[in-house]
Write an enzyme that holds these catalytic residues in place. Structure first.
Site, mmCIF file in Angstrom:
data_model
loop_
_atom_site.group_PDB
_atom_site.id
_atom_site.type_symbol
_atom_site.label_atom_id
_atom_site.label_comp_id
_atom_site.label_asym_id
_atom_site.label_seq_id
_atom_site.Cartn_x
_atom_site.Cartn_y
_atom_site.Cartn_z
ATOM 1 N N ASP A 159 0.843 -1.205 0.000
ATOM 2 C CA ASP A 159 0.000 0.000 0.000
ATOM 3 C C ASP A 159 0.875 1.250 0.000
ATOM 4 O O ASP A 159 0.601 2.226 -0.705
ATOM 5 C CB ASP A 159 -0.904 -0.019 1.239
ATOM 6 N N HIS A 187 -4.647 -3.275 6.632
ATOM 7 C CA HIS A 187 -4.444 -3.546 5.211
ATOM 8 C C HIS A 187 -5.786 -3.977 4.632
ATOM 9 O O HIS A 187 -6.088 -5.162 4.494
ATOM 10 C CB HIS A 187 -3.398 -4.636 4.979
#
Ligand code: NAX
Length: 328
Positions: A159, A187
């Site tokens: 990410d 996440h």
């Protein structure tokens, strides 16, 4: 010469495994002067495929690769492990509720935590990649009471890397000009990529963007939903980029983060920034002397506060669910 480092990889026959193992064996996980021994864990049906990957690893004749062993038993796979990359997980099936998903993953990460507790090396470092990564890491950690809690981490580096590139493209700058970007929280789609504390060429990144609408309606959803966009385009989920992020995470953990910058990793909270202690949540982190430290003293404005709280709330709910299921 250095002693070889034992690296255990679960889900070794999967698509991330296929992208990851060659990079580990070539020295990119730990450094060009560190020999490695691979210990691959798979379910029995996938052992043959793992053997095929091992044949290809042999065929690379990597100078640093000192051995490959393949197991279908977690207890054996984690014996002597210095690094554990927990990639194999149970994907969400059609109509599967979050509780079912967490339960199914509990069946994987509980025994793996126990195996790590029983047999891993004293310096074991664990990175959980398999989703839901943060809570899977929590499950494994809670079954490894003899291992320091901070050795259990989950991956938000993909990410982080995604956010770096989106910002670099927006501002038409190089990745190298961007520092101090942070992914906060889980996440998952609730993750919060924070530009308010990030810098571009030394200037505040949010100010350099100067476009709150882009930040809210473009940047944040693009980063958070990038996984789905990859599936849509590629017909398969992120694999090489996920493997790359796993390499980045462990390399930095072992070798340290560069001076004047930080990265993102999901690590056990010490209560910093109002994240309940013990949750495995993504933070701005630096690595020093082989340990992650949460970057302290950042200013969190109202917008960021609400986003962080929402993602952390999701982690609290996941923890409550696995508590109810008796998995932690
Ligand atoms: P694949 O389905 O290609 O491979 C998973 C492998 O794990 C399979 O070979 C399977 O046999 C194995 N496995 C299942 N249960 C196991 C067990 N108990 N012990 C050992 N091996 C086991 O999935 P892949 O694309 O490689 O993705 C793996 C995981 O990474 C998924 O959970 C996925 O959601 C997750 N991801 C996490 C990311 C992150 O940023 N944290 C990004 C990429 C990826 O989506």
């Amino acid at each position: 010469s250095k002693a070889p480092v034992n690296v255990t990889v679960t889900g070794a026959a999967g698509q991330i495994g296929y992208a990851l193992l060659f990079r580990i064996a070539s020295g990119q996980l730990l450094g060009a002067d560190t020999p490695v021994k691979l210990r691959l864990l798979e379910i029995p049906q996938a052992v043959k495929a793992a053997e095929g990957t091992a044949m290809e690893l042999d065929d690379c004749a990597f100078p640093l690769l000192q051995g490959i062993d393949i197991f279908d038993d977690a207890g054996k796979a984690f014996e002597g492990a210095n690094v554990g990359l927990l990639v194999g997980a149970r994907p969400r099936g059609k109509g599967m509720e979050r509780g079912d998903l967490l339960q199914a993953n509990g069946g994987i990460f509980k025994p793996q935590g126990e195996a790590i507790n029983a047999g891993a090396a004293d310096d074991i470092r664990v990175l959980v990649v398999g989703n839901p990564a943060n809570t899977n890491a929590l499950i494994a950690q809670s079954h490894a009471p003899d291992v320091p809690a901070e050795r259990f981490t989950a991956m938000t580096r993909l990410d982080h890397n995604r956010a770096l590139t989106q910002l670099a493209k927006k501002l038409d700058v190089s990745i190298n000009d961007i520092k101090k970007l942070t992914i906060w929280g889980n996440h998952s789609a609730t993750q919060y990529p924070d530009l308010f504390n990030a810098e571009v060429d030394g200037a505040n990144a949010a100010k350099a963007v100067g476009d709150q609408a882009w930040l809210e309606n473009d940047f944040i959803p693009t980063v958070a939903k990038r996984g789905a966009a990859i599936i849509e385009a590629r017909g398969a989920s992120s694999a090489a980029s996920a493997a790359n992020a796993a390499i980045d995470h462990v390399y930095d953990w072992v070798n340290g983060t560069p001076e004047g910058d930080w990265t993102s990793a999901a690590i056990p909270s010490d209560g910093s920034y109002g994240v309940p202690e013990g949750l495995i949540s993504s933070f701005p982190v630096v690595s020093k002397n082989g340990e992650w430290e949460i970057v302290q003293g950042l200013e969190i404005d109202e917008f960021s506060r609400a986003r962080i709280d929402a993602s952390v709330q999701e982690l609290v709910e996941e923890r409550d669910t696995v508590k109810q299921l008796g998995l932690v």
